[in-house]
Write a protein that holds these residues in place. Sequence first.
Motif, PDB file in Angstrom:
ATOM      1  N   TYR A  26       0.859  -1.181   0.000  1.00 10.31           N
ATOM      2  CA  TYR A  26       0.000   0.000   0.000  1.00 10.31           C
ATOM      3  C   TYR A  26       0.894   1.228   0.000  1.00 10.31           C
ATOM      4  CZ  TYR A  26      -3.840  -3.141   1.368  1.00 10.31           C
ATOM      5  OH  TYR A  26      -4.775  -4.137   1.406  1.00 10.31           O
ATOM      6  N   TYR A  27       0.740   2.064  -1.018  1.00 14.13           N
ATOM      7  CA  TYR A  27       1.427   3.346  -1.086  1.00 14.13           C
ATOM      8  C   TYR A  27       0.387   4.442  -0.884  1.00 14.13           C
ATOM      9  CZ  TYR A  27       5.678   1.232  -3.061  1.00 14.13           C
ATOM     10  OH  TYR A  27       6.829   0.504  -3.266  1.00 14.13           O
ATOM     11  N   PHE A  28       0.638   5.346   0.055  1.00  9.29           N
ATOM     12  CA  PHE A  28      -0.267   6.486   0.219  1.00  9.29           C
ATOM     13  C   PHE A  28       0.497   7.621   0.890  1.00  9.29           C
ATOM     14  CE2 PHE A  28      -0.884   3.547   3.722  1.00  9.29           C
ATOM     15  CZ  PHE A  28      -0.793   4.347   4.857  1.00  9.29           C
ATOM     16  N   THR A  29      -0.151   8.749   0.935  1.00  8.51           N
ATOM     17  CA  THR A  29       0.484   9.981   1.416  1.00  8.51           C
ATOM     18  C   THR A  29      -0.157  10.398   2.727  1.00  8.51           C
ATOM     19  OG1 THR A  29       0.869  10.656  -0.861  1.00  8.51           O
ATOM     20  CG2 THR A  29       1.063  12.352   0.814  1.00  8.51           C
ATOM     21  N   VAL A  30       0.690  10.885   3.647  1.00  6.47           N
ATOM     22  CA  VAL A  30       0.195  11.505   4.887  1.00  6.47           C
ATOM     23  C   VAL A  30       0.634  12.968   4.888  1.00  6.47           C
ATOM     24  CG1 VAL A  30       0.142   9.369   6.221  1.00  6.47           C
ATOM     25  CG2 VAL A  30       2.246  10.685   6.126  1.00  6.47           C
ATOM     26  N   LEU A  31      -0.190  13.821   5.469  1.00  2.88           N
ATOM     27  CA  LEU A  31       0.052  15.264   5.456  1.00  2.88           C
ATOM     28  C   LEU A  31       0.249  15.755   6.875  1.00  2.88           C
ATOM     29  CD1 LEU A  31      -2.749  16.303   2.950  1.00  2.88           C
ATOM     30  CD2 LEU A  31      -0.351  15.839   2.436  1.00  2.88           C
ATOM     31  N   ALA A  32       1.140  16.765   7.009  1.00  3.33           N
ATOM     32  CA  ALA A  32       1.332  17.475   8.275  1.00  3.33           C
ATOM     33  C   ALA A  32       1.062  18.957   8.016  1.00  3.33           C
ATOM     34  CB  ALA A  32       2.736  17.255   8.819  1.00  3.33           C
ATOM     35  N   LYS A  33       0.103  19.536   8.703  1.00  5.78           N
ATOM     36  CA  LYS A  33      -0.319  20.921   8.452  1.00  5.78           C
ATOM     37  C   LYS A  33      -0.169  21.714   9.739  1.00  5.78           C
ATOM     38  CE  LYS A  33      -4.671  21.897   8.152  1.00  5.78           C
ATOM     39  NZ  LYS A  33      -6.074  22.019   7.702  1.00  5.78           N
ATOM     40  N   ASP A  34       0.449  22.934   9.594  1.00  2.00           N
ATOM     41  CA  ASP A  34       0.562  23.791  10.769  1.00  2.00           C
ATOM     42  C   ASP A  34      -0.662  24.695  10.855  1.00  2.00           C
ATOM     43  OD1 ASP A  34       0.950  25.884   8.974  1.00  2.00           O
ATOM     44  OD2 ASP A  34       3.139  25.859   9.186  1.00  2.00           O
ATOM     45  N   GLY A  62      -0.562  28.024  10.977  1.00  2.00           N
ATOM     46  CA  GLY A  62      -0.269  29.376  10.534  1.00  2.00           C
ATOM     47  C   GLY A  62      -1.306  29.896   9.573  1.00  2.00           C
ATOM     48  N   MET A  63      -1.224  31.207   9.288  1.00  2.00           N
ATOM     49  CA  MET A  63      -2.140  31.847   8.353  1.00  2.00           C
ATOM     50  C   MET A  63      -1.317  32.506   7.253  1.00  2.00           C
ATOM     51  SD  MET A  63      -5.174  31.196   9.357  1.00  2.00           S
ATOM     52  CE  MET A  63      -6.079  32.347   8.320  1.00  2.00           C
ATOM     53  N   PRO A  64      -1.395  32.030   6.045  1.00  7.64           N
ATOM     54  CA  PRO A  64      -2.102  30.802   5.654  1.00  7.64           C
ATOM     55  C   PRO A  64      -1.347  29.583   6.149  1.00  7.64           C
ATOM     56  CG  PRO A  64      -0.882  31.650   3.802  1.00  7.64           C
ATOM     57  CD  PRO A  64      -0.703  32.658   4.909  1.00  7.64           C
ATOM     58  N   PRO A  65      -2.066  28.480   6.349  1.00 14.19           N
ATOM     59  CA  PRO A  65      -1.381  27.285   6.852  1.00 14.19           C
ATOM     60  C   PRO A  65      -0.440  26.690   5.796  1.00 14.19           C
ATOM     61  CG  PRO A  65      -3.647  26.753   6.272  1.00 14.19           C
ATOM     62  CD  PRO A  65      -3.514  28.251   6.124  1.00 14.19           C
ATOM     63  N   LEU A  66       0.626  26.139   6.302  1.00 12.34           N
ATOM     64  CA  LEU A  66       1.576  25.441   5.433  1.00 12.34           C
ATOM     65  C   LEU A  66       1.529  23.953   5.752  1.00 12.34           C
ATOM     66  CD1 LEU A  66       4.642  27.848   5.697  1.00 12.34           C
ATOM     67  CD2 LEU A  66       2.862  27.805   3.928  1.00 12.34           C
ATOM     68  N   MET A  67       1.713  23.156   4.741  1.00 16.06           N
ATOM     69  CA  MET A  67       1.672  21.724   4.967  1.00 16.06           C
ATOM     70  C   MET A  67       2.739  21.038   4.114  1.00 16.06           C
ATOM     71  SD  MET A  67      -1.665  20.338   2.886  1.00 16.06           S
ATOM     72  CE  MET A  67      -2.751  21.279   3.924  1.00 16.06           C
ATOM     73  N   THR A  68       3.043  19.837   4.548  1.00 10.76           N
ATOM     74  CA  THR A  68       3.981  19.003   3.804  1.00 10.76           C
ATOM     75  C   THR A  68       3.463  17.571   3.836  1.00 10.76           C
ATOM     76  OG1 THR A  68       6.310  18.391   3.574  1.00 10.76           O
ATOM     77  CG2 THR A  68       5.442  18.472   5.795  1.00 10.76           C
ATOM     78  N   ASN A  69       4.058  16.722   3.044  1.00 11.58           N
ATOM     79  CA  ASN A  69       3.572  15.350   2.977  1.00 11.58           C
ATOM     80  C   ASN A  69       4.730  14.377   3.047  1.00 11.58           C
ATOM     81  OD1 ASN A  69       4.538  14.687   0.173  1.00 11.58           O
ATOM     82  ND2 ASN A  69       3.183  16.392  -0.317  1.00 11.58           N
ATOM     83  N   ALA A  70       4.389  13.144   3.353  1.00 10.41           N
ATOM     84  CA  ALA A  70       5.358  12.037   3.374  1.00 10.41           C
ATOM     85  C   ALA A  70       4.680  10.820   2.758  1.00 10.41           C
ATOM     86  CB  ALA A  70       5.830  11.730   4.795  1.00 10.41           C
ATOM     87  N   THR A  71       5.480   9.939   2.225  1.00  6.17           N
ATOM     88  CA  THR A  71       4.978   8.724   1.583  1.00  6.17           C
ATOM     89  C   THR A  71       5.106   7.558   2.551  1.00  6.17           C
ATOM     90  OG1 THR A  71       5.601   9.529  -0.593  1.00  6.17           O
ATOM     91  CG2 THR A  71       5.237   7.161  -0.380  1.00  6.17           C
ATOM     92  N   VAL A  72       4.022   6.798   2.650  1.00  6.93           N
ATOM     93  CA  VAL A  72       4.002   5.633   3.543  1.00  6.93           C
ATOM     94  C   VAL A  72       3.900   4.382   2.678  1.00  6.93           C
ATOM     95  CG1 VAL A  72       2.788   4.433   5.405  1.00  6.93           C
ATOM     96  CG2 VAL A  72       2.932   6.939   5.412  1.00  6.93           C
ATOM     97  N   LEU A  73       4.755   3.428   2.953  1.00  9.58           N
ATOM     98  CA  LEU A  73       4.709   2.126   2.291  1.00  9.58           C
ATOM     99  C   LEU A  73       4.423   1.072   3.348  1.00  9.58           C
ATOM    100  CD1 LEU A  73       5.118   0.013   0.066  1.00  9.58           C
ATOM    101  CD2 LEU A  73       7.594   0.146   0.479  1.00  9.58           C
ATOM    102  N   VAL A  74       3.277   0.415   3.223  1.00  7.60           N
ATOM    103  CA  VAL A  74       2.897  -0.663   4.131  1.00  7.60           C
ATOM    104  C   VAL A  74       3.015  -1.975   3.348  1.00  7.60           C
ATOM    105  CG1 VAL A  74       1.103  -1.654   5.605  1.00  7.60           C
ATOM    106  CG2 VAL A  74       1.363   0.829   5.436  1.00  7.60           C
ATOM    107  N   THR A  75       3.868  -2.856   3.835  1.00  5.05           N
ATOM    108  CA  THR A  75       4.058  -4.160   3.202  1.00  5.05           C
ATOM    109  C   THR A  75       3.370  -5.221   4.050  1.00  5.05           C
ATOM    110  OG1 THR A  75       6.185  -3.450   2.304  1.00  5.05           O
ATOM    111  CG2 THR A  75       5.755  -5.814   2.356  1.00  5.05           C
ATOM    112  N   VAL A  76       2.468  -5.957   3.418  1.00  6.40           N
ATOM    113  CA  VAL A  76       1.729  -7.018   4.110  1.00  6.40           C
ATOM    114  C   VAL A  76       2.550  -8.300   4.020  1.00  6.40           C
ATOM    115  CG1 VAL A  76      -0.444  -8.277   4.272  1.00  6.40           C
ATOM    116  CG2 VAL A  76      -0.427  -5.883   3.484  1.00  6.40           C
TER     117      VAL A  76
END
Length: 1026
Positions: free
Chosen positions: A536-544, A546-560
């Motif tokens: 499973y590949y998907f993205t998670v976001l981190a948002k502060d 602030g005004m305007p808010p800033l955010m960034t993302n990271a990629t998550v790899l889940v191996t079953v």
Amino acid sequence: MDLLSGTYIFAVLLACVVFQSGAQEKNYTVREEMPENVLIGDLLKDLNLSLIPDKSLTSPMQFKLVYKTGDVPLIRIEEGTGEIFTTGARIDREKLCAGIMMDAHCFYEVEVAVLPDEIFRLVKIRFLIEDINDNAPLFPATVINISIPENSAINSRYALPAAIDPDIGINGVQNYQLIKGQNIFGLDVIETPEGDKMPQLIVQKELDREEKDTYVMKVKVEDGGFPQRSSTAILQVSVADTNDNRPVFKEKEIEVSIPENAPVGTSVTQLHATDADIGENAKIHFYFSNLVSNIAKRLFHLNTTTGLITVKEPLDREESPSHKLLVLASDGGSVPARAMVLVNVTDINDNVPSIDIRYIINPTNGTVVLSENAPLNTKVALITVMDKDADHNGRVTCFTDHEVPFRLRPVFSNQFLLETAAYLDYESTREYAIKLLAADAGKPPLNQSSMLLVKVKDENDNAPVFTQPFISLSVPENNSPGTQLTKISATDADSGRNAEISYLLGSDAPSEFNLDHRTGILTAVKKLDREKQEKYYFTVLAKDNGMPPLMTNATVLVTVLDQNDNSPIFTHNEYNFYVPENLPRHGTVGLITVTDPDYGENSAVTLSILDVNDDFTIDPQTGVIRPNISFDREKQESYTFYVKAEDGGRVSRSSTAKVTINVVDVNDNKPVFVVPPSNYSYELVLPSTNPGTVVFKVVAIDNDTGMNAELRYSIVGGNTKGLFVIDQTTGNITLKEKCVVADLGLHRLVVKAKDLGQPDSLFNVAIVNLFVNETVTNATLIHELVRKSIEAPATQNIETADTSSPTSDYVKIMVAIVAGTITVILVIFITAVVRCRQSPHLKAAQKNKQNSEWVTPNPENRQMIMMKKKKKKKKKHAPKNLLLNFVTIEETKADDADNDGNSVTLDLPIELEEQTMGKYNWGTTPTTFKPDSPDLARHYKSASPQPAFQIQPETPLNSKHHIIQELPLDNTFVACDSISKCSSSSSDPYSVSECSYPVTTFKTPVSVHTRPTDSRTSTIEICSEI
């Protein structure tokens, strides 16, 4: 024209490439010595920058001349308009390009930066300096002295020193004139291979030194410029005594290389010249031509006596990379010898690279200030690196000494733009001291460094940062819903609300996962199945906040991770393979394919055959089934067994599949005749039979199946009159036409049964005997006819006699009676002989009322018989090949009221001569007739025992007369006659060689029945002739 077009296209493409990279070049032409404030060009117009609207720019367009501090530019540029003007500095081509060859172009280069950054261009401007005629040609001396021998022939030529003009082209030396030649001398101008014009003095009249030894004239030199410039020199010609041989150089052109660090006194080259004269006229004087540059004369020394050229002063390749030394060798004659020495000064890495920093963003107190929000590729300065060395020694690379968010992007050769390569962050680094390093490629390399300071101006622009931009984790399948997988965390360099972070799943996140907004804990809310989805590949976001808010993302790899939760799967629940019965042992029967959705050892499947089965093997890995037996469909048509597939899991799982191997028939069996049972049987056909009536049915069988067992019948021999036809499918033999008198008698048909097997069909033949007559009055006679038919060619039919008259019928009856009588007598005689020689064992068998006992061979007579057999082989009249049919005669006596009797069995040989039997290959099927020739009667041989006949009592024992019984149609008994006599020459090893027993007769009527012979049957030869 094509070359010019190609050059133009290449220039356009190069310009496009340069334009896209933010760098351009522009060429202008300017004449030297131009006054101040002369307009040279307009960059705004020439670069098409006027099409850019001013309203789209953050600041007005600006043209900034980039040059090194301390340099005096030869041109100036209007920063607002882009117009280029000359300055008060003198443009002197001869000074700017003093070290360049005279015929080369002279360029002056500057760089111009076009601002602001939205339209930033770095333009390299190349000015081609055009020469003007600002220098007059000058002779090396105002007085030219030349000595000419008095014996010079008319039209003799003597070289004069050439004039030198710093200008080039048409502005250089173009013509020489002789003034006051007094008609004794003339002047001619020749052009050397190097393109120089050399004046030559021509003797037009004979000279007499005693009459006049000196002539004084003037030589004028002119250039081709406008206005034209010229100068004169006094030419003083001295008439010298005779010297008629010129020196000759051994090599007229010499090219040598010498390193620039060669010490003073180093030998450059040794010139060799010879003179055929002797004495003073042979003394050679070496000297440099006046065309040799002053730099070369300063750097090199020429020994006037030996011709050795040495280094006079230290060389510097950067000052002058090559030198042309025109050496003249004179013996005092009029025309010296010429030799050109080209000295190439090779480079030594003796120059350190230089770094020139030209700021695009104006520094403050030597430091450039940049906002941390400055966009990528913001230009800071133009860096120019130079190295006076050549080739790899002058190849310079420029780089920074450590990791900084700035980069050097090449724009021109040895020129780089320093620009931002990453976004600046005031919180992480507030100031950068960028150390620029320039290193050449020499060995050892030389380098130079320079420092550039950049201060970062603080802005509020920090987005959250994940501690791991790529998160990889694994979880076993079949997990419990709500299982916690990992904790995701991010940091923010800002503070306060701008540093408060909330976590979100990206839009591509599957529904199987959930992320806690506050803690960042990632959980699996559903049960995972690796066989459905492994990663499973998907993205998670981190948002502060602030005004305007800033955010960034990271990629998550889940191996079953896999668990052994799947059994091996056969592609089919039941496999059916079809193999030909002639498949060799260990051949390939088929392939079993098994899959397992699991992974690794859990999916490693091993195949085996359930229940011990030695008939077949299966490869555990590939699933290939091979036989350990030879197939025979006629013995077994199919084989069934079960195959087990087991995986390699820690707790293994397995499954089974049924395998059926069907043996496909191969045409390996010939047809076998069932009817007729023997070639010696016959069928009665009445002459009154109507055409189309079935008179006999041929039946054959084939142990194969399908087309291999489908038979077709045909008549391939006999039937010379074409009286009978056969149905190819049913085997019914029908009468074709009405029988006539001439058709009466025995008809022999050779019937062929052929299967429809592929690719090669198999066949067999049998003989069908049809006896056309009203009745069978004498079966013995018919059997004799059949036997004769066997011996006769297949194309002949045996007839009893001419049946067209009553006399022929009478003859037939009489012959039958006689033959029958003789047969009965022979039977009685043989029976008596057998009884006399019966063993006790045989008598006991008779008492036990056995009806079909075989006579045991007499072993005592075997040796004698074999000796007689060898003797008989020497006789010429002995038959070469014999077929033995055995006739068994059985006598039965009634001992009680139930009429049970003892029986005696006797076999008689019937010899059938076969001349060519040995060349045929016969089969071994007991009931198969296998002749391979149309002449079947003469070439027939069977490997099975021939039919035998039993004669059983049918009349009372006390009868004194022997009656010839009418035998059944399928039984035949033929006694020995004059055609086929019984003799001791028989090849049967069990034959009795002597006939010493009295002739006896049976007291009972007999009947003849066929039966197969056995190896236990004894053969007795009858020594009598009929």
